[in-house]
Design an enzyme around this catalytic site. Sequence first.
Site, short mmCIF file in Angstrom:
data_model
loop_
_atom_site.label_atom_id
_atom_site.label_comp_id
_atom_site.label_asym_id
_atom_site.label_seq_id
_atom_site.Cartn_x
_atom_site.Cartn_y
_atom_site.Cartn_z
N ARG A 79 4.84 44.63 -6.98
CA ARG A 79 5.02 44.00 -4.99
C ARG A 79 3.72 42.72 -5.32
O ARG A 79 2.85 42.62 -6.10
CB ARG A 79 4.03 45.58 -4.66
CG ARG A 79 3.03 44.75 -3.22
CD ARG A 79 2.42 45.84 -2.40
NE ARG A 79 1.82 46.79 -3.76
CZ ARG A 79 0.39 46.42 -3.71
NH1 ARG A 79 -0.01 45.39 -3.28
NH2 ARG A 79 -0.44 47.50 -4.19
N HIS A 113 -0.35 45.32 -0.39
CA HIS A 113 -0.19 47.25 -0.34
C HIS A 113 -0.26 46.63 1.57
O HIS A 113 1.58 47.61 2.30
CB HIS A 113 -1.13 48.31 -0.36
CG HIS A 113 -1.19 49.20 -0.13
ND1 HIS A 113 0.40 50.10 -0.63
CD2 HIS A 113 -1.27 50.27 1.35
CE1 HIS A 113 0.08 51.39 -0.24
NE2 HIS A 113 -0.29 51.25 0.96
N TYR A 134 -7.87 43.70 -7.15
CA TYR A 134 -8.40 44.38 -7.98
C TYR A 134 -6.97 44.44 -9.45
O TYR A 134 -6.49 44.86 -10.16
CB TYR A 134 -7.40 46.16 -7.71
CG TYR A 134 -6.24 45.77 -6.73
CD1 TYR A 134 -4.82 45.74 -7.11
CD2 TYR A 134 -7.10 45.87 -5.44
CE1 TYR A 134 -3.88 46.04 -6.65
CE2 TYR A 134 -5.36 46.28 -4.43
CZ TYR A 134 -4.28 46.24 -4.64
OH TYR A 134 -3.24 45.72 -3.67
#
Length: 360
Positions: A258, A262, A271
């Site tokens: 990705r 998100h 992160y």
Amino acid sequence: MRFEDYKPSEEKHYSILNSNGQIITEEDLLSFSEEELLYLYRTMLYTRIVDEKALSYQRQGRMLTYAPNIGQEAAQIGSAYAMEKEDWLVPAFRELGAWLIRGIPLKNIYLYWYGNEWGSYMPEGVKVLPVSVPIASQLQHATGIGMANNIKGENNVVVTYVGDGGTSQGDFHEALNFAAVFKAPVVFIIQNNQYAISVPRKEQTASETLAQKAIAYNMPGVLVDGNDIFAMYSATKEAIDKARKGEGPTLIEAFTYRLGAHTTSDDPTKYREDKEVEEWEKKDPILRFKKYLQSKEILTEEWEKNTQKEIEKEVVYTFEEIEDKSDTSIEDIFNYQYETMPPHLEEQLEQYKSFLEGGK
Ligand SMILES: Cc1ncc(C[n+]2csc(CCOP(=O)(O)OP(=O)(O)O)c2C)c(N)n1
């Protein structure tokens, strides 16, 4: 491809196109016409532009939360292109390329993300279930449709998608177990984009690969390079053919990444490292396919520029068409949940009405 050559527990990916866009596997599948190849490439561009526009509309306060697909176009488009008209697509929520291939108009897609339930109302003949946000719940529906197909003696196949995080849900295991026991014609595709929001794949499961989860259910499992549109097409096609012949389900792990957040509510810089993202940007599935098409002299810069312009125009037009022209009201949320509205909802509806009237 031959599934037997790929042991699902080994991290050997099935791939056809390398990162330079060169064919590395002997395949006779590439009997696509030039027209088909350009259609696939156009759909990839279309998917990317729809995402980019939606992200920009969201930042302008004109769109609700949006889940982008950037980086996952090959996994979605390659797999969905292997389906026949009568087959069912049972999606999660990050399958834009597959929805477009299966004939969902962009208007529906934007309506859905705009918060208008009419987006989930599929046009006649489009065999696609609505977006499913409860993680992995859609897999149960897919297995159910597959089992019903067998009972009714129909010859359709179900292709369903889930994320890497979704494989930790009980629904995932129940759906695979039932599908295998009852030989339901279902192709399970895990879009392993490496993260479930902020949880990296290695912290999701102790399994070496996600494809190996197929072993427990005694179904074929294969790990595919998810950024390779040809490999995704070929593996899905073979799984669909097996299912149609009555050989039951298959599990495909599409190894991808990705590239974006998100959703628009997420900040991935919290992160993951920029360096990791940069490495994957080099493996962009659109870039890889473009290199292949250019090497075969199928794609010209001029075609690409004109096509991009044409798509942008269509996308902007479609969004403006749905924006602020909602044919639903907030009251609809209350009206259609139950046949008879329960007292607590009646109370909330009253509160909402008095809020509209400026009361408390
Ligand atoms: C049953 C359930 N639990 C939690 C959530 C909240 N949630 C939304 S997306 C998501 C992560 C999903 O990750 P993955 O399955 O890897 O798919 P991806 O979003 O990466 O495509 C979670 C936990 C949810 N929608 N449904």
